[in-house]
Structures are given as structure tokens and as C-alpha cells.
Design a protein around this motif. Structure first.
Motif, mmCIF file in Angstrom:
data_model
loop_
_atom_site.group_PDB
_atom_site.id
_atom_site.type_symbol
_atom_site.label_atom_id
_atom_site.label_comp_id
_atom_site.label_asym_id
_atom_site.label_seq_id
_atom_site.Cartn_x
_atom_site.Cartn_y
_atom_site.Cartn_z
ATOM 1 N N ARG A 124 46.178 -93.877 -60.911
ATOM 2 C CA ARG A 124 46.654 -93.642 -59.546
ATOM 3 C C ARG A 124 45.697 -92.644 -58.912
ATOM 4 N NH1 ARG A 124 50.733 -90.066 -57.092
ATOM 5 N NH2 ARG A 124 51.228 -89.221 -59.148
ATOM 6 N N LEU A 125 45.103 -93.013 -57.794
ATOM 7 C CA LEU A 125 44.108 -92.173 -57.128
ATOM 8 C C LEU A 125 44.632 -91.778 -55.756
ATOM 9 C CD1 LEU A 125 41.296 -90.912 -57.168
ATOM 10 C CD2 LEU A 125 40.363 -93.083 -56.369
ATOM 11 N N LEU A 126 44.826 -90.475 -55.552
ATOM 12 C CA LEU A 126 45.333 -89.942 -54.288
ATOM 13 C C LEU A 126 44.202 -89.211 -53.580
ATOM 14 C CD1 LEU A 126 47.742 -89.253 -52.389
ATOM 15 C CD2 LEU A 126 48.086 -87.203 -53.776
ATOM 16 N N LEU A 127 43.728 -89.762 -52.464
ATOM 17 C CA LEU A 127 42.639 -89.158 -51.699
ATOM 18 C C LEU A 127 43.212 -88.534 -50.432
ATOM 19 C CD1 LEU A 127 39.889 -91.922 -52.078
ATOM 20 C CD2 LEU A 127 40.372 -89.962 -53.553
ATOM 21 N N VAL A 128 43.219 -87.207 -50.385
ATOM 22 C CA VAL A 128 43.760 -86.472 -49.243
ATOM 23 C C VAL A 128 42.923 -85.210 -49.033
ATOM 24 C CG1 VAL A 128 46.145 -87.287 -49.357
ATOM 25 C CG2 VAL A 128 45.441 -85.354 -50.767
ATOM 26 N N ASP A 129 42.757 -84.823 -47.771
ATOM 27 C CA ASP A 129 41.994 -83.612 -47.458
ATOM 28 C C ASP A 129 42.924 -82.407 -47.372
ATOM 29 O OD1 ASP A 129 39.449 -84.776 -47.402
ATOM 30 O OD2 ASP A 129 39.755 -85.499 -45.355
ATOM 31 N N ARG A 130 43.639 -82.148 -48.444
ATOM 32 C CA ARG A 130 44.492 -80.961 -48.557
ATOM 33 C C ARG A 130 44.612 -80.608 -50.029
ATOM 34 N NH1 ARG A 130 49.604 -82.620 -50.319
ATOM 35 N NH2 ARG A 130 50.039 -84.848 -50.015
ATOM 36 N N VAL A 131 45.008 -79.373 -50.287
ATOM 37 C CA VAL A 131 45.209 -78.937 -51.665
ATOM 38 C C VAL A 131 46.568 -79.441 -52.128
ATOM 39 C CG1 VAL A 131 45.431 -76.967 -53.209
ATOM 40 C CG2 VAL A 131 43.739 -76.918 -51.367
ATOM 41 N N VAL A 132 46.575 -80.174 -53.229
ATOM 42 C CA VAL A 132 47.782 -80.799 -53.748
ATOM 43 C C VAL A 132 48.281 -80.014 -54.959
ATOM 44 C CG1 VAL A 132 48.708 -82.901 -54.777
ATOM 45 C CG2 VAL A 132 47.028 -83.061 -52.941
ATOM 46 N N ASP A 133 49.592 -79.775 -55.021
ATOM 47 C CA ASP A 133 50.194 -79.164 -56.206
ATOM 48 C C ASP A 133 50.286 -80.240 -57.283
ATOM 49 O OD1 ASP A 133 52.336 -78.397 -58.124
ATOM 50 O OD2 ASP A 133 52.469 -76.624 -56.846
ATOM 51 N N LEU A 134 49.502 -80.078 -58.344
ATOM 52 C CA LEU A 134 49.399 -81.127 -59.353
ATOM 53 C C LEU A 134 50.716 -81.374 -60.057
ATOM 54 C CD1 LEU A 134 45.915 -80.378 -60.987
ATOM 55 C CD2 LEU A 134 46.478 -81.750 -58.992
ATOM 56 N N VAL A 135 51.408 -80.306 -60.431
ATOM 57 C CA VAL A 135 52.650 -80.467 -61.189
ATOM 58 C C VAL A 135 53.730 -81.111 -60.332
ATOM 59 C CG1 VAL A 135 54.470 -79.258 -62.438
ATOM 60 C CG2 VAL A 135 52.091 -78.549 -62.727
ATOM 61 N N GLU A 136 53.911 -80.605 -59.114
ATOM 62 C CA GLU A 136 54.974 -81.128 -58.255
ATOM 63 C C GLU A 136 54.750 -82.587 -57.874
ATOM 64 O OE1 GLU A 136 55.832 -78.804 -54.850
ATOM 65 O OE2 GLU A 136 56.554 -77.074 -55.998
ATOM 66 N N GLU A 137 53.478 -83.005 -57.758
ATOM 67 C CA GLU A 137 53.205 -84.380 -57.334
ATOM 68 C C GLU A 137 52.837 -85.291 -58.501
ATOM 69 O OE1 GLU A 137 51.544 -85.277 -53.680
ATOM 70 O OE2 GLU A 137 51.713 -83.274 -52.828
ATOM 71 N N GLY A 138 53.037 -84.802 -59.727
ATOM 72 C CA GLY A 138 52.833 -85.650 -60.896
ATOM 73 C C GLY A 138 51.402 -86.087 -61.114
ATOM 74 N N LEU A 139 50.454 -85.205 -60.827
ATOM 75 C CA LEU A 139 49.032 -85.520 -60.960
ATOM 76 C C LEU A 139 48.446 -84.810 -62.175
ATOM 77 C CD1 LEU A 139 48.277 -85.102 -57.194
ATOM 78 C CD2 LEU A 139 48.131 -87.267 -58.418
ATOM 79 N N HIS A 140 47.409 -85.412 -62.741
ATOM 80 C CA HIS A 140 46.800 -84.860 -63.949
ATOM 81 C C HIS A 140 45.499 -84.111 -63.690
ATOM 82 C CE1 HIS A 140 49.054 -88.531 -65.471
ATOM 83 N NE2 HIS A 140 49.665 -87.520 -66.059
ATOM 84 N N VAL A 141 44.697 -84.600 -62.746
ATOM 85 C CA VAL A 141 43.351 -84.063 -62.531
ATOM 86 C C VAL A 141 43.095 -83.989 -61.028
ATOM 87 C CG1 VAL A 141 40.876 -84.365 -62.995
ATOM 88 C CG2 VAL A 141 42.559 -85.159 -64.678
ATOM 89 N N ALA A 142 42.376 -82.929 -60.607
ATOM 90 C CA ALA A 142 42.000 -82.794 -59.198
ATOM 91 C C ALA A 142 40.541 -82.387 -59.094
ATOM 92 C CB ALA A 142 42.873 -81.761 -58.491
ATOM 93 N N VAL A 143 39.906 -82.836 -58.028
ATOM 94 C CA VAL A 143 38.591 -82.321 -57.646
ATOM 95 C C VAL A 143 38.825 -81.335 -56.513
ATOM 96 C CG1 VAL A 143 36.337 -82.853 -56.688
ATOM 97 C CG2 VAL A 143 37.393 -84.429 -58.317
ATOM 98 N N ARG A 144 38.366 -80.104 -56.703
ATOM 99 C CA ARG A 144 38.527 -79.070 -55.688
ATOM 100 C C ARG A 144 37.145 -78.590 -55.238
ATOM 101 N NH1 ARG A 144 43.868 -76.893 -56.978
ATOM 102 N NH2 ARG A 144 45.161 -78.748 -56.662
#
Length: 299
Positions: A124-144
Motif C-alpha cells: 500500500r503506497l500513500l503519497l501525500v505532501d504532509r507528515v503522516v503518523d505512521l502508527v495511527e495510519e497503519g504504515l510501516h515505512v516513510a520517506v521524510r
């Protein structure tokens, strides 16, 4: 039901948005699912769901409990996989987030290639121009793309990005090439940001920060539109170096004021699980770090 089964029932209700849909997913009757949720709420002494005739919504306590339930259930699944000897083989869902344009150019190809190598991984790939809370949104990896504040996230730096000012050759021929930031004062420009024109562009000059009042004739919220406007001769724009790299390489844009660029911005791969990360997360992070560090336009 035991505690784990009731947790699974709660997660199913929260994800499906209702008791009947959750019951179908779990292969149970709706009354059994209703009793499971009631048992949890009685045991912990608080309401987790707000029920109406049309919809089921999480309470504030339910939102926090859902995050904990998903984490606990994922850890149990990982422990069982490890005991079964499959811990080293990447499998299961991988959820990744990144900025929109960076994700399209660099992260999406990584995910495609990683799945080709590991066919048991879904993504699942979520592309957004904002900082995402990984735990709350069920994400494993982020590019910051940022200087990171101290946090519990594990981080690996994979590159740097410059903030560049550029314009089309035709615009520069008609209006002149700036040799110092002050030459931009009042000049036509394209602002790239959250939809509100910034007051000016800041540059390091002789050990201090100088803010120049450029004339924002156009303000956009995506970098690709800012770059396209600059290519069309609408003025100067200021973007991250990767965002204009293709047009610069093709000669459709020229970078100016390179001696006055601010310090570059680091690119990080971050994830919240550290050494306890699943096999798929560890494998993807290692793969992404190696690939991005080898990308010349990010160094």
C-alpha cells in the motif's frame, strides 16, 4: 471468545464500519460480534464505539485502543511466523508513505521492484505532501525530506536535496540572469507552497539571512505545476533539486544563484519498529536505502 479473539472482532468492526460486515469477514453471527465488543467495553470500563442506526464510529478511547490492538495482533502474527521458520522470508502487507512527486519518481519504482523480488508481499503506497503518523495510519515505512526531530523512529539518511531557483532560458534572455539574491526583488516568480504566497525567498548572504520580496504572479500547491510554469517562461521558481532535475538536464530550465543556496535538506527513510521490524519491513528498508543512496540526483 478469548481476549485475542475479541481484539480481532473489535478491529474487524472498526475497519468494516459495522457489526454485520465484521461478522461476515470473521465468519460469525452479528450477535456474537456484538457480545464480543460488549465484553471488551465491560472489561476495560469504557465505551469504544458509538452506535447509531446508520453507522458505527470510534470514540477517542476506541481510536487509541484500535492502534494498540493492531500492533499487538501484528506482533503475535510475526512471532508465530518466526516460530514456524518463515520469519526470514518477506511476506504480508507493506505500507509505505512518501511526498507525492518524490514518491512517484523514486519510491513507487522501488516498491514495484521489491514486489517483483518478493511476490508474497502486498503493498500500500500513500503519497501525500504532509507528515503522516505512521502508527495511527497503519504504515510501516516513510520517506521524510526534512531535518528530523528526536523521536522513537529508526532513521537512515539516504541523500540530500538542494533548494534551487530556476527559470527558462527564454525568460533569462529577456529579463537578465540574477547574480545576487537582491536582483530578484520585484521579479516575476511562481510560488510553490500550501496555496498561500510566502512573503519572500530567504537566502544566506555574507553570514546572515536575507529575505527577498519577489513578485508571485502565480501560486501553486504542486511542484510539477511550478516547474511547468517556469518552463513556460512565467518567471523564476524555487523548488527542490529533484523536482526540476529533468527539465534542467533537458535544457528547458537553468539554475541560478547557486552560490546563495541554503544548506541542503536531508532525505531519510524512517520506520517505527527498530530491530523488532518484520522481515518484509527490514528487507524493504535495506533495499530502499541501497537504491536511493546510489541515485546520483539525490547526493
Amino acid at each position: 471468545m478469548d481476549s485475542l479473539d475479541t481484539m480481532r472482532a473489535f478491529v474487524a468492526v472498526a475497519d468494516a464500519g459495522g457489526f454485520a460486515a465484521a461478522a461476515r469477514l470473521l465468519g460469525l453471527s452479528p450477535p456474537a460480534v456484538t457480545r464480543a465488543i460488549a465484553a471488551i467495553e465491560e472489561r476495560i470500563g469504557t465505551r469504544l464505539l458509538q452506535r447509531t442506526t446508520r453507522v458505527v464510529r470510534l470514540t477517542e478511547a476506541g481510536t487509541h485502543y484500535l492502534v494498540d490492538c493492531k500492533r499487538i495482533l501484528a506482533e503475535i502474527a510475526e512471532a508465530e511466523a518466526s516460530a514456524a521458520g518463515s520469519h526470514g522470508e518477506p511476506a504480508g502487507q507493506l505500507a509505505v508513505t512518501a511526498p507525492v512527486m518524490f514518491g512517484r519518481l523514486f519510491v513507487a519504482p522501488l516498491v514495484f521492484d521489491f514486489q517483483a523480488r518478493h511476490p508474497r508481499v502486498t503493498a500500500r503506497l500513500l503519497l501525500v505532501d504532509r507528515v503522516v503518523d505512521l502508527v495511527e495510519e497503519g504504515l510501516h515505512v516513510a520517506v521524510r525530506i526534512a531535518n528530523l526531530a528526536d523521536s522513537s523512529l529508526s532513521a537512515a539518511r539516504v541523500g540530500w536535496l538542494r533548494r534551487v531557483v530556476c527559470a527558462s532560458p527564454g525568460f533569462l534572455a529577456a529579463h537578465g540572469v540574477p547574480v545576487r539574491p537582491g536582483n530578484l526583488e520585484g521579479r516575476d516568480s511562481i510560488a510553490f507552497g500550501g496555496g498561500v504566497s510566502p512573503p519572500g525567498w530567504s537566502f544566506p548572504v555574507a553570514g546572515r539571512t536575507e529575505t527577498i520580496g519577489v513578485a508571485h504572479r502565480l501560486t501553486v500547491n504542486t511542484a510539477d505545476v511550478a516547474v511547468a510554469a517556469a518552463v513556460a517562461g512565467r518567471g523564476f521558481t524555487r523548488v527542490l533539486s529533484y523536482q526540476s532535475a529533468a527539465e534542467v538536464a533537458a535544457g528547458r530550465l537553468v539554475i541560478v544563484l547557486e552560490d546563495f543556496e541554503p544548506p541542503p535538506i536531508p532525505i531519510h527513510i524512517v520506520h517505527p519498529e527498530g530491530r523488532r521490524a518484520s522481515a518484509r519491513v527490514r528487507a524493504f528498508v535495506d533495499y530502499a536505502v541501497e537504491r536511493l543512496r546510489a541515485e546520483p540526483s539525490l547526493q
